[in-house]
Design a protein around this motif. Sequence first.
Motif, PDB file in Angstrom:
ATOM      1  N   PHE A   1       0.540  11.350  -4.082  1.00  0.00           N
ATOM      2  CA  PHE A   1       1.252  10.488  -5.012  1.00  0.00           C
ATOM      3  C   PHE A   1       2.693  10.193  -4.594  1.00  0.00           C
ATOM      4  CE2 PHE A   1      -2.009  12.352  -7.887  1.00  0.00           C
ATOM      5  CZ  PHE A   1      -2.602  11.167  -8.280  1.00  0.00           C
ATOM      6  N   PHE A   2       3.334  11.119  -3.889  1.00  0.00           N
ATOM      7  CA  PHE A   2       4.752  10.953  -3.587  1.00  0.00           C
ATOM      8  C   PHE A   2       5.067  10.939  -2.100  1.00  0.00           C
ATOM      9  CE2 PHE A   2       4.433  13.483  -7.578  1.00  0.00           C
ATOM     10  CZ  PHE A   2       4.750  12.453  -8.441  1.00  0.00           C
ATOM     11  N   SER A   3       4.094  11.271  -1.255  1.00  0.00           N
ATOM     12  CA  SER A   3       4.291  11.311   0.202  1.00  0.00           C
ATOM     13  C   SER A   3       5.456  12.207   0.583  1.00  0.00           C
ATOM     14  CB  SER A   3       4.520   9.899   0.746  1.00  0.00           C
ATOM     15  OG  SER A   3       3.431   9.067   0.466  1.00  0.00           O
TER      16      SER A   3
ATOM     17  N   VAL B   1      10.688  -0.005   0.244  1.00  0.00           N
ATOM     18  CA  VAL B   1      10.733   0.278   1.674  1.00  0.00           C
ATOM     19  C   VAL B   1      10.594   1.774   1.939  1.00  0.00           C
ATOM     20  CG1 VAL B   1      12.053   0.028   3.791  1.00  0.00           C
ATOM     21  CG2 VAL B   1      12.133  -1.777   2.050  1.00  0.00           C
ATOM     22  N   VAL B   2      11.414   2.601   1.272  1.00  0.00           N
ATOM     23  CA  VAL B   2      11.352   4.041   1.515  1.00  0.00           C
ATOM     24  C   VAL B   2      10.004   4.624   1.102  1.00  0.00           C
ATOM     25  CG1 VAL B   2      12.342   6.262   0.835  1.00  0.00           C
ATOM     26  CG2 VAL B   2      13.851   4.358   1.445  1.00  0.00           C
ATOM     27  N   PRO B   3       9.469   4.348  -0.113  1.00  0.00           N
ATOM     28  CA  PRO B   3       8.139   4.887  -0.436  1.00  0.00           C
ATOM     29  C   PRO B   3       7.049   4.431   0.523  1.00  0.00           C
ATOM     30  CG  PRO B   3       9.228   4.114  -2.426  1.00  0.00           C
ATOM     31  CD  PRO B   3      10.061   3.655  -1.273  1.00  0.00           C
ATOM     32  N   TRP B   4       7.126   3.182   0.978  1.00  0.00           N
ATOM     33  CA  TRP B   4       6.102   2.689   1.908  1.00  0.00           C
ATOM     34  C   TRP B   4       6.201   3.410   3.253  1.00  0.00           C
ATOM     35  CZ3 TRP B   4       6.269   0.103   6.628  1.00  0.00           C
ATOM     36  CH2 TRP B   4       5.054  -0.452   7.052  1.00  0.00           C
ATOM     37  N   LEU B   5       7.407   3.629   3.748  1.00  0.00           N
ATOM     38  CA  LEU B   5       7.575   4.362   5.008  1.00  0.00           C
ATOM     39  C   LEU B   5       7.057   5.789   4.873  1.00  0.00           C
ATOM     40  CD1 LEU B   5      11.144   3.160   6.073  1.00  0.00           C
ATOM     41  CD2 LEU B   5       8.983   2.515   7.137  1.00  0.00           C
ATOM     42  N   ARG B   6       7.376   6.428   3.774  1.00  0.00           N
ATOM     43  CA  ARG B   6       6.916   7.805   3.585  1.00  0.00           C
ATOM     44  C   ARG B   6       5.398   7.875   3.475  1.00  0.00           C
ATOM     45  NH1 ARG B   6      11.354  10.013  -0.851  1.00  0.00           N
ATOM     46  NH2 ARG B   6      12.966  10.591   0.654  1.00  0.00           N
ATOM     47  N   ALA B   7       4.791   6.906   2.822  1.00  0.00           N
ATOM     48  CA  ALA B   7       3.331   6.908   2.701  1.00  0.00           C
ATOM     49  C   ALA B   7       2.661   6.821   4.060  1.00  0.00           C
ATOM     50  CB  ALA B   7       2.878   5.753   1.806  1.00  0.00           C
ATOM     51  N   ARG B   8       3.338   6.235   5.016  1.00  0.00           N
ATOM     52  CA  ARG B   8       2.802   6.158   6.381  1.00  0.00           C
ATOM     53  C   ARG B   8       3.232   7.343   7.239  1.00  0.00           C
ATOM     54  NH1 ARG B   8       0.979   1.501   8.386  1.00  0.00           N
ATOM     55  NH2 ARG B   8       1.914   1.919  10.423  1.00  0.00           N
TER      56      ARG B   8
ATOM     57  N   PRO C   1       0.829  -1.211   0.000  1.00  0.00           N
ATOM     58  CA  PRO C   1       0.000   0.000   0.000  1.00  0.00           C
ATOM     59  C   PRO C   1       0.861   1.258   0.000  1.00  0.00           C
ATOM     60  CG  PRO C   1      -0.787  -1.583   1.631  1.00  0.00           C
ATOM     61  CD  PRO C   1       0.520  -2.096   1.141  1.00  0.00           C
ATOM     62  N   GLY C   2       0.465   2.226  -0.811  1.00  0.00           N
ATOM     63  CA  GLY C   2       1.161   3.499  -0.848  1.00  0.00           C
ATOM     64  C   GLY C   2       2.357   3.541  -1.770  1.00  0.00           C
ATOM     65  N   THR C   3       2.679   2.444  -2.460  1.00  0.00           N
ATOM     66  CA  THR C   3       3.802   2.428  -3.383  1.00  0.00           C
ATOM     67  C   THR C   3       3.297   2.333  -4.813  1.00  0.00           C
ATOM     68  OG1 THR C   3       4.051   0.011  -3.261  1.00  0.00           O
ATOM     69  CG2 THR C   3       5.244   1.323  -1.640  1.00  0.00           C
TER      70      THR C   3
END
Length: 887
Positions: free
Chosen positions: A502-504, A665-672, A213-215
């Motif tokens: 889109f980019f968090s 990993v980084v996009p998923w962390l940022r989305a959260r 989710p979020g990526t």
Amino acid sequence: MLLILRGLTTVPVLLGLVAGAWWAQQWTTLPTALQCVGGIGLGMALLGLARWLGTRTGRARTAVGQPAWANRIVKASPLVALLGMVLLGLSWASLRADWALRDRIPERLEGIDLRVEGHIRGLAVSTPTGQRFGFVVERCLTPTEPHCPLGLLSLSWGQGFAHPFSTGDGFLQSAAPLSSRRATSSAERPVLIAGDRWQFTVRLKRPRALDNPGTFDAELRMLQDGFIATGYVRPSGAAPAAQRLSDTRSSLAIAFERGRHQIRAALREALGDTHPEVAGVLIALAVGDQAAVGNRWWEVFNRTGVGHLMSISGLHITMLAGLAMALTRRLLRLPLPWTARVLVHLPAPFLSWATGVVIAFVYTGLAGWGIPAQRTCWMLAATACAVLSGRSRGIGAALGLAAAVVTVMDPWAPMAAGFWLSFVAVAAIARHGSAVEAARPRPPDTAGDREGGVPSTARPQRLAALRARLDRLSRRWPGALRAGVASQWAATLSLLPLGALFFSSYSLVSPLANAVAIPLVSGLITPLVLLLSILALIVPGVAAWGASPLVEATALLMRALDTLGGLPFASWTLARPDPVSLILSGWAVAMLLRPHPLPARPLWAFALIPLLVGGVAPVADQGLRVHALDVGQGMAVLVETRGHRVLYDAGPFWSAESNAGQRIVVPWLRARGIRRIDLLVISHPDLDHVGGVHDLLRQIEVGAVLSAVPPGHPFRIEHPNHQPCRRGHQWHIKGARFDILHPGPEMPPGAARSPTNARSCVLRVSTPSGAVLLPGDLEARQERDLIDRLGAAALAAEILVVPHHGSNTSSTDAWIAAVSPRWALVQAGYRNRFGHPTAKVLARYEQAGVKVLRTDRDGAIAIELRSNESPQILRSRLDQPPYWRLP
């Protein structure tokens, strides 16, 4: 059809088509094809009714004694038209999606060798291990397989490249530069050009991608691009060799792609190898080959907010079209014999606009036909039609018509970030700019201004003319500066909610970076690289001589952006907003940019607060939350307690330009909304566990590091709070206990077989709600040693991350009995070549009554344990998946 649509081109009605297409992408199941056809028919009927009601409205204005209810029905025509457009967009998008899903290959074709014949499509992309390209299958040559996958494949072809690191030895070999470890030079790669026909032996799988989710949703992109399968070309030693056929395919699209290939090859030759990063950016500006730009530089461009400039953008196309129109007007004014004859039949405005639109479409075709470029082309075409027909209705109507056309051609476009970024930014700049222009005081005109800067005296003095022009410029530059600042303010503010969605993230230095980059890239670098492309095709020697100044100017800009992006405040991480925060922030932006006076306008800025401070709710007191990310054949697990976040491993390394840290990993962390990891644990130095660590450390703040990576290793982490992972290390934070159970100072038993697996860092996190055990790639001998050394009580956990991805070498019956988990999490790749998790291991957990959750089947997995509450389990691939998600 034209009679029905005439008069129904208001912006809200046109955007109804976009809304309907977007709505279709939110469904978990699609309507049948018959229902879609019926919906299209009903939508057209509603548009016809709206048109009829619109004609009745004109008559009602002059009618006397018209009943009130009749007036209300007649005035409902815009609402009826909007409903018809929404239904049309929904039905058309659903029908196109149904066609695309039917073309996907069946599961029984996965993993078998197929001999296929077809032609290359698109621009082949070079990768560190070979090439990636589109291939259209025309027929199959495998007699044993009756079902032939006719359609577009996404293929990779590894031409003898050695991987820079070995997975078997845990990277214990020395770290040599990637370029020196390639077994084959790029000159030895076969040239793949669009239209060329080949025979390949391929091994395919369904267009299935990692799901977090979020990526980035690669499955949706493959559906949008029309890929029916992905796969690779089998090496010649294991299958019949690839064979180039003598004939070629031809079409307009193939002609454009062949042109792109020739321009790219000529540019590479002219630019040379001295500055490969700069050459990649210039190639992306010329032909839209974004793969030519390295991931590190995309990170810099996105961090500084100039990513939209570093490939074919709408700004570049508009600039080129405007230049073509100006040259056409100038050419038509020349006293040439043919100009008078042409102008008799075609007026000058028509020729000017036609030239600009044609040049825009040609340039967009050579650039790969991306969504931002499409938007610009259709907007130019709509503006040209409106201006030439004398029915100009402003920038809003042109944008609405362009959005509707793009959506009809590509119903998945409303799901793309580029679609919304393009239209919203242009609309905001135009709307806010109109208010600034209207409010700006006009400088007094003089006769000299009206006569081109020459005073209206009989003395044509050059000094006076120059002084008049300088005076005019001095009066105009403050207004131009204010307009530029207003445009940057409008674009920056309007993209804030979309950047979070889109980019968090949001670039805080974007206004400054764009103020410098826009005039340089759009006004200087892009025209010069296009001119260089023409010279490279015609006179390569002159192009090579003239490339040096362009390369140096681009390199200077890139160094400045790199410095700006390296500032600690360059960007801000924003959690992916919920629908309420997104709608509220969008409305706030609209109010802040509203061109009309608004009481207490600055107060609307407070409506942006939920967007800026949003994020996932923290873990409950004494609770435990475990996330197993879908990283393919690798490991990356986030463990959250009330006051601590631990990331266990960083996912696999795929190539020099791609790894799980950067992609997942980084996009998923940022989305959260996560900007900091308190502890990073690297279990051992195998490729599938440590591959994403460097990108993770560069983009996410990490408090401390525990690892079993030896000194001198290429993935050794240089961190001020780095410590080796050792048994006995224990700490407590807010009711949570963290224990390192392995390895000790001695060599573990069985380490001779796999030394890196045997020394995996084993972490146990326990809270009053439950515990999780993370054993890395521990194998059977080490499992028995831990049981004998620590006992079952020290290993017991409700959640167990299955050792070694479910290999037969781990998860013994004694280990499962000692840990006694309720849930076993397996992180493995879909159809991985190791066969993980094996049937034997799955049977052991099933016999023990353990619920097995698998990332290759379930996607990203989240388990949350709370005191006195039922556990919450989320599986991204299975819990309300969109219609395109493959099981």
